[in-house]
Design an enzyme around this catalytic site. Structure first.
Site, short mmCIF file in Angstrom:
data_model
loop_
_atom_site.label_atom_id
_atom_site.label_comp_id
_atom_site.label_asym_id
_atom_site.label_seq_id
_atom_site.Cartn_x
_atom_site.Cartn_y
_atom_site.Cartn_z
CG MET A 81 -1.90 -1.18 1.22
SD MET A 81 -2.82 -1.35 2.76
CE MET A 81 -3.70 0.21 2.82
CG ASP A 238 0.17 -5.24 1.65
OD1 ASP A 238 -0.42 -4.28 2.17
OD2 ASP A 238 1.42 -5.31 1.59
#
Length: 480
Positions: A81, A238
């Site tokens: 991210m 994730d």
């Protein structure tokens, strides 16, 4: 039989998995990635390396499991991210991507927060170094020509979507962590975009995590033996995909992910903006849920660092040595794992790591065990920070590559004082979560079958020894 394919773009590598209708991992492949640190506090990667790693994993799956690739029904994407990828009019990267652990934009955080009267209430957290909005603000000040010529700004996994499908889109969950979105409303904020000198046309369309956001290019389907026009769903960051992979799909359930970073992820039906302690709240990949997060920036990264320090080339073998040595906790030094600064609960890019309590007679295994203990104590800080918001934590699952270590798992359970549940597929959690979202996108169930999970209870002796060590651990913070 219809399978789904989950692709997880991590910081240290890409993992792709084929998952059947009952959530069994049929085949998997991985490829490594490296991080560039051209200046202190900077962390970057070349997006071309992401794509090459994805291609390597899918080429490997085609070579080893061609018959399974031929029946894939959909593809899901998970990814590290907070990365910022700037593309030109031909979709070529204009510079290396700025990663989640890049800490150059510290002074820009205050400037970004000034764009909204209740910034945390709008986006879900305070502006913190490493998040996209401050980094974009930094680019506008220090590399204005880059931002001027940027036609697309994409998160890492969304760059993969563009390469796979030709479509620029992002899911609401991953995008909610950019600090550019009205998180509750699920739309880009004009005020926040203006504060970062970003135009809305530079940003991707927003879709749900299970929504189909394009189909695979024909030439790629032919290369990998996948069905023509295979759907590619929104996916998620994730953290959110790791949560879905761990079965964190109801309010009150939580997971701890031991990857490059360590993430404590809690699903909640309420939107609880984080206003301090380095926590953040975003949308979950599951409709109707939000995600409260605590994050330590160096978990697996700290283990990799100490492995290199002691000259170990194989981390699993090193961990096995430590476990076999059965060193008492009291005999290991204290390690504070702030190698890249820290987010939760300190929100301090300048905080540093340290060993303390070193003595003659200590060796390489003492240092490694100290790192495992230090990460466990840091995750216990995340646990306390989450509880301080009034959130209820019913159960905690352990996912990520570090979940393979029995010693590390027991240390974490003992540090937080709760049993951990570890699924057989714990090490592929984000990729499994992406595959599950892909299945939901084509009309299947999100979770096909609840996997058997081993329970890792706290060890009372470990709990007492770690509590005794905490005073020295916190003393380092007072001296910094």
């Amino acid at each position: 039989m219809t399978l789904t394919l989950g692709i997880d773009l991590g910081t240290s590598g890409v993992k792709s998995v084929l998952v059947d209708e009952r959530d069994a991992v049929i085949a998997e492949a991985s490829a490594p990635l490296t991080v560039s640190r051209p200046q202190p506090l900077w962390c970057e990667q070349d997006p071309a390396d992401w794509w090459n790693a994805v291609c390597a994993t899918l080429d490997a799956l085609t070579a080893s499991a061609a018959e399974h690739m031929a029946v894939v029904g959909a593809i899901g994407l998970s990814g590290q991210m907070l990365g910022v990828t700037c593309l030109d009019a031909s979709d070529r990267p204009l510079r290396p991507a700025l990663l989640w652990n890049d800490a150059r934009a510290g002074s820009e955080c205050t400037e970004v927060e000034a764009a909204a009267a209740d910034f945390a209430g709008l986006v879900g957290c305070r502006a913190m170094v490493g998040f996209p909005a401050p980094k974009l603000r930094w680019l506008s000040k220090h590399e204005p020509e880059i931002l001027k010529h940027t036609c697309r700004i994409l998160l890492p996994k969304d760059y993969l979507r563009l390469r796979l499908t030709g479509i620029a889109a992002s899911d609401l969950a991953d995008a909610s962590a950019t600090l550019l979105m009205d998180t509750r409303a699920g739309q880009w904020s004009a005020d926040l975009l203006a504060a970062c000198s970003v135009r809305q046309e530079q940003l991707p369309a927003l879709i749900a995590s299970h929504e189909i956001g394009g189909t695979l290019r024909d030439e790629l389907a032919a290369r990998w033996g996948l069905p023509r026009r295979t759907p590619v769903v929104g996916g998620a960051g994730d953290n959110m995909c790791g949560g879905v992979g761990a079965g964190i799909v109801r309010s009150g359930s939580a997971s701890i992910s031991l990857g490059t970073s360590g993430v404590y992820f809690l699903a909640n039906e309420d939107f609880r903006p984080a206003r301090g302690q380095g926590m953040h709240t975003h949308r979950h990949a599951v409709k109707g849920l939000f995600a409260q997060n605590g994050c330590i920036l160096s978990a697996g990264a700290a283990l990799a660092w100490v492995a290199a320090l002691v000259g170990a080339s194989d981390i699993p073998t090193l961990i096995a040595e430590v476990e076999a040595a059965a060193l008492p906790i009291a005999e290991a030094p204290v390690f504070t794992p702030y190698l890249s600064g820290e987010r939760t609960p300190h929100d301090d890019a300048g905080i540093s790591a340290a060993f303390s309590g070193l003595r003659m007679g200590m060796g390489r295994l003492h240092l490694v065990q100290a790192v495992l203990e230090g990460v466990a104590l840091a995750l216990a800080d995340c646990h306390r920070a989450l509880l301080s918001t009034g959130a209820a934590i019913d159960e905690v699952s352990l996912v990520g590559g570090g979940a393979r270590s029995g010693l590390w798992s027991r240390l974490i359970a003992s540090a937080i004082g709760l049993p951990l549940r570890r699924a057989e597929a714990a090490a592929v959690g984000p990729a499994l979560g992406a595959a599950r979202l892909a299945r939901l996108g084509i009309g299947g169930p999100l979770i096909a079958a609840e996997a058997e999970r081993a329970s890792i209870p706290p060890d009372p002796a470990m709990t007492d020894a770690l509590a005794a060590k905490r005073a020295a651990y916190e003393r380092h913070l007072a001296l910094r």
